[in-house]
Each structure stands twice: as structure tokens, then as C-alpha cells.
Scaffold this motif. Structure first.
Motif, mmCIF file in Angstrom:
data_model
loop_
_atom_site.group_PDB
_atom_site.id
_atom_site.type_symbol
_atom_site.label_atom_id
_atom_site.label_comp_id
_atom_site.label_asym_id
_atom_site.label_seq_id
_atom_site.Cartn_x
_atom_site.Cartn_y
_atom_site.Cartn_z
ATOM 1 N N GLY A 87 3.408 -4.135 -2.314
ATOM 2 C CA GLY A 87 2.223 -3.397 -2.050
ATOM 3 C C GLY A 87 1.157 -4.321 -1.025
ATOM 4 O O GLY A 87 0.401 -3.350 -0.472
ATOM 5 N N VAL A 88 1.659 -5.559 -0.815
ATOM 6 C CA VAL A 88 0.661 -6.079 0.290
ATOM 7 C C VAL A 88 1.437 -6.169 1.641
ATOM 8 O O VAL A 88 2.605 -5.698 1.642
ATOM 9 N N THR A 89 0.685 -6.419 2.882
ATOM 10 C CA THR A 89 1.330 -6.001 3.879
ATOM 11 C C THR A 89 0.977 -7.342 4.711
ATOM 12 O O THR A 89 -0.088 -8.030 4.853
ATOM 13 N N VAL B 121 3.989 -6.530 11.896
ATOM 14 C CA VAL B 121 3.503 -5.946 10.601
ATOM 15 C C VAL B 121 4.732 -5.628 9.853
ATOM 16 O O VAL B 121 5.516 -4.814 10.064
ATOM 17 N N THR B 122 4.766 -6.239 8.488
ATOM 18 C CA THR B 122 5.661 -5.612 7.645
ATOM 19 C C THR B 122 4.997 -5.683 6.173
ATOM 20 O O THR B 122 4.345 -6.407 5.773
ATOM 21 N N ALA B 123 5.275 -4.347 5.853
ATOM 22 C CA ALA B 123 4.885 -3.882 4.168
ATOM 23 C C ALA B 123 5.739 -4.595 3.479
ATOM 24 O O ALA B 123 6.960 -4.270 3.494
ATOM 25 N N SER B 124 5.288 -5.108 2.369
ATOM 26 C CA SER B 124 5.892 -5.757 1.341
ATOM 27 C C SER B 124 6.156 -4.746 0.232
ATOM 28 O O SER B 124 5.313 -4.181 -0.035
ATOM 29 N N VAL C 175 1.923 1.738 1.594
ATOM 30 C CA VAL C 175 1.830 1.183 2.709
ATOM 31 C C VAL C 175 3.114 1.190 3.544
ATOM 32 O O VAL C 175 4.327 0.603 2.851
ATOM 33 N N THR C 176 3.190 1.565 4.625
ATOM 34 C CA THR C 176 4.547 1.630 5.325
ATOM 35 C C THR C 176 4.386 0.941 6.840
ATOM 36 O O THR C 176 3.612 1.796 7.562
ATOM 37 N N ALA C 177 5.215 -0.005 7.160
ATOM 38 C CA ALA C 177 5.155 -0.499 8.489
ATOM 39 C C ALA C 177 6.045 0.373 9.270
ATOM 40 O O ALA C 177 7.189 0.397 8.967
ATOM 41 N N THR D 208 0.943 1.160 11.190
ATOM 42 C CA THR D 208 1.039 1.024 9.607
ATOM 43 C C THR D 208 0.473 2.284 9.254
ATOM 44 O O THR D 208 -0.494 2.489 9.227
#
Ligand code: NAP
Ligand code: NAP
Lengths: 212, 212
Positions: free
Chosen positions: A198-200, A192-195, B192-194, B200
């Protein structure tokens, strides 16, 4: 040869489309909110789009893909099956440029539009994948959506790589991705990577040890 | 004085608990999977726990909190209301150390356990929050879960800060957080933070301009 899903966008509550779907509102009340992240990248808009993480993920959509499988509700709005002139949403040069297999209970003759040929069929996911794999000529097959078709192919254990994009909105209603996928994590490694946008991005890679 | 939610853990498909809930399985088939991330932090295990992002988020749970509101199904397994000796899951020194308001349709006398006093009440979210705010003595109120109570308080527009932790598992069934929260993003900024651990963190901060 792998089966892949790319850029499939869902709300926080797991909807891949709002409702009701119609000619005027292909994504129902979701409008363009599920895909705004992609339309902001170079992949969509080479001149003004952004480079970076979202673009890097988005660009994986086409390379190495030899065929797509999509659902009837991605191909057209409710009722398209009764319109013999419906040729899809994408104008005279659809972006696929490969064979596309449209799963529908209202099959019709194949339709060539630009460099894309649409094949319409009623088939199990396994059968559809076999035909698409044949047509892909040694390349990978993409499962193009909507949520119903993604869910069916993933539940059948047919998908090797799943890229989802979680958009921070709560849609409340529409077509749901997660139904029937309990325990999915047993078969996949998940990253999982948060961009910064604002999207993930969620990437599910099938575990090498799991065969199905 | 704010109303806050911390460390509320959900699956990818939005469940805050599995099923069935019982004395042996407080989280149903979810087991400890929803909270393993927290049990791996210093907040939970000061000696062997990890520092870093998950711990920083987890540690926000208590400071500045003067009261908690929780649902009947967080306080005990199905049937606890028929057991006059049930004193909660937490032994003789529950970690709350503030007044705790337990929403239930089976109210009973207040119960002091260690530094925590449990108050049992049937009330609207608004009434419960008024009582908890009074009891909090100028500090913030935490909405402690489960999903039903979180959902009700968020839907009623009573919550200022929501920290959710999305765990990369698909539970398929249990108590659902997102039902009834369509359009939540209109009232909140979302970050949002992974985490490197694989979970997350989603933080919803009420937009300053929105009053409710
Ligand atoms: N979020 C995204 O990234 C994304 C991507 C693509 C599309 N979309 C959107 O998603 C929505 C469509 O998704 P959806 O879940 O509603 O529908 P869908 O997956 O596109 O299509 C489902 C329909 O396809 C037909 N079908 C499926 N499997 C079949 C089979 N094995 N044999 C025969 N027919 C079969 C059935 O239609 P019939 O019985 O009517 O023939 C079924 O109702 C649209 O709004 C589209 O724009 C979103
Ligand atoms: N994921 C997390 O981080 C987290 C956090 C906390 C708890 N949990 C877990 O979540 C589960 C419990 O969640 P849940 O959603 O099933 O239930 P819950 O939110 O704990 O409790 C719901 C119940 O509380 C009572 N209640 C709620 N509002 C009320 C009101 N306004 N007035 C009177 N009574 C009211 C009702 O019970 P009665 O009518 O029976 O009295 C209702 O069925 C447990 O498994 C718990 O361990 C998870």
C-alpha cells in the motif's frame, strides 16, 4: 562518494512528521503510521518481518554509509537541549554505528553511545556535509531527516539519491518536505513503484549531466 | 447514483494547477505538465495515443456520467465573469455533453454550447450536488475540479470515488488539493498503482460502512 536519503516516509500531503512532537509522541499525531511499513519488514523484524519490495528498499539504509547527518528534532523531543543527560532515542546501542552529525543551534560536546558518536554542530549544509564526508572514510553520507534537514540539503543541491516512501494517509499538519523544492524534477530521474503493502516508493537519482 | 472524480492530476506536492492562471496560461506555470500523461492516451488521441493503464483510467471519465460540477476557475481565466461573451475554453462542441453546473459568485443565465448546457450558480456543495443529481437523470455526477471545488466536495463527505493522478513534478505553488483533508484515509480504501509512463494512479473508494 555519494549523499543519500533512505526510507524517508511522508504522507500524501508531504509531511514527514505530525505535530506536536513530544517525548510521548515523537511523530506527533502521525503516531507510527509513517513507519509501520518499515516495521513490518525483515529489516526491522528479522523473525516475523516480510521479505519483498518494502524490505529490499528498507535494507538499503545502512550498507556503504560511513556517516549520518540529522536534525536537532530527530535527535530528541523539544527541550532536549536543556537536558544534559539526553542521549538520543535509541538506548545504549543506537543503530547508526558511524559518526552522526546533529545539526543544532545548541552545540555541545561529542557524545559516544555504543558504536555511535554524536557530534553536535551549527553549520551550513555544505560545511556539515564536508565534515561528515571526512568522517565517513570514503563511504557515503546519509541525510537522516527530519523533513527540515532533508529539504535544506536537497534544496542546496547536495543530495545524489533520494528514497521517499509515500504512505496513503493525509496528515494535514506537521513538518513539510516539499516546501522550497519547486522544479526538483529538473535535476533528477524519478522512478515510482507502488508496493503491494500500500505504500509507494519514489526514487530520485541525480541526473549524471547535472552538476551543482 | 454516485459522485465521482476522474483524472484529477496533481503534482507531488499536491497542486492541481500552477499560477498565475490567465488566458494564455490556464494552468499557470504548470503548463501542460499535469495533463501530458492524458494527452498521450487514446482517450485524447485515438490515432496516436497509447493504450494501457493510463488510457484505461482516463477512459473512465465519461461513461455513466449525467452531469458535472466545476469551479469558476475551471470555466475560464480570471476576469471571465466580466466578459458576457465568454463561452468556456472548449469551443463550440465542449466534451461534456451533459448539464454542467459552474459554481460562481457571479451567476448568469444558462448557456447552451453544442450538446452541453452550462448552469451558473452560487450554492453550497450539498445544494449543487442535489441539483446536479436531479439533472443527471439517474446517472452519476462528476466533480470536475479545480482543486478548490474537489477539496470542498471531498471535505463535505459528498464524493464516493476519487481518481487522482500524481505527476512526478514539484510545482511549489498553485491551488492545493490536500488542505483541509486531514484523515481522509479513514473514509476510503486507497489503491495506488504506478504506471509505466511515470505517473501514479490513486483511487479512493468510499468504505461501504461509512455513511456521511
Ligand atoms: N519521516 C521520516 O522518515 C523521518 C525521519 C527522521 C525523523 N523524522 C521525524 O521528523 C521530526 C523532525 O523533523 P523536523 O523537520 O521537525 O526537524 P529536523 O529536521 O530533525 O531538525 C530541524 C532542527 O535542526 C536544527 N538545525 C537544522 N539545520 C541546522 C543548521 N544548519 N544549523 C544549526 N541547526 C540546524 C534546528 O534546531 P534548533 O535551532 O532547535 O537547534 C532545526 O529546527 C521528528 O518527529 C522525527 O521523529 C521522520
Ligand atoms: N488538475 C486537474 O486535473 C484540473 C482539473 C480541472 C481544472 N484544473 C485547473 O484548476 C484551476 C482551477 O482550480 P481552482 O482551485 O483555482 O478553482 P476552481 O475550483 O475551478 O474554482 C474555484 C472558484 O469557484 C467559485 N466557487 C467555488 N465554490 C463555490 C460555491 N460554493 N459557490 C459559489 N462559487 C463558488 C469561486 O469563484 P468566484 O468567487 O470567483 O466566482 C471559487 O474561487 C484551473 O487552472 C484549471 O484549469 C485542473
Amino acid at each position: 562518494m555519494a549523499t543519500r536519503i533512505h526510507n524517508f516516509s511522508i504522507s500524501l500531503d508531504g509531511f514527514g512528521s505530525g505535530e506536536p512532537q513530544s517525548f510521548e509522541t515523537p511523530f506527533g499525531h502521525a503516531g507510527q503510521r509513517l513507519h509501520a511499513w518499515m516495521m513490518a519488514t525483515r529489516m526491522w523484524d528479522p523473525v516475523h518481518g516480510s521479505a519483498g519490495m518494502d524490505d529490499a528498499f528498507a535494507q538499503q539504509h545502512d550498507p556503504g554509509i560511513g556517516a549520518e547527518i540529522m536534525g536537532a528534532h530527530k535527535f530528541g523531543p523539544p527541550g532536549w537541549q536543556d537536558d544534559p543527560d539526553w542521549r538520543g532515542w535509541w538506548g545504549e546501542e543506537p543503530p547508526f554505528r558511524t559518526p552522526v552529525f546533529v545539526l543544532t543551534h545548541h552545540a555541545r560536546e561529542p557524545l559516544a553511545v555504543g558504536a555511535t558518536t554524536f557530534h553536535f554542530l551549527t553549520a551550513t549544509p555544505q560545511e556539515a556535509l564536508r565534515l561528515a564526508t571526512e568522517a565517513a572514510g570514503g563511504q557515503d553520507v546519509r541525510i537522516g531527516g527530519g523533513a527540515t534537514v532533508v529539504r535544506d540539503f536537497v534544496a542546496a543541491g547536495l543530495v545524489d539519491h533520494i528514497h521517499l516512501v509515500q504512505v496513503p494517509i493525509v496528515l494535514g499538519r506537521g513538518t513539510q518536505l516539499w516546501d522550497g523544492l519547486e522544479g526538483l524534477e529538473a535535476s533528477y530521474d524519478v522512478e515510482v513503484t507502488a508496493s503491494p503493502s500500500g505504500v509507494t516508493h519514489l526514487v530520485f537519482s541525480r541526473k549524471p549531466s547535472v552538476t551543482s
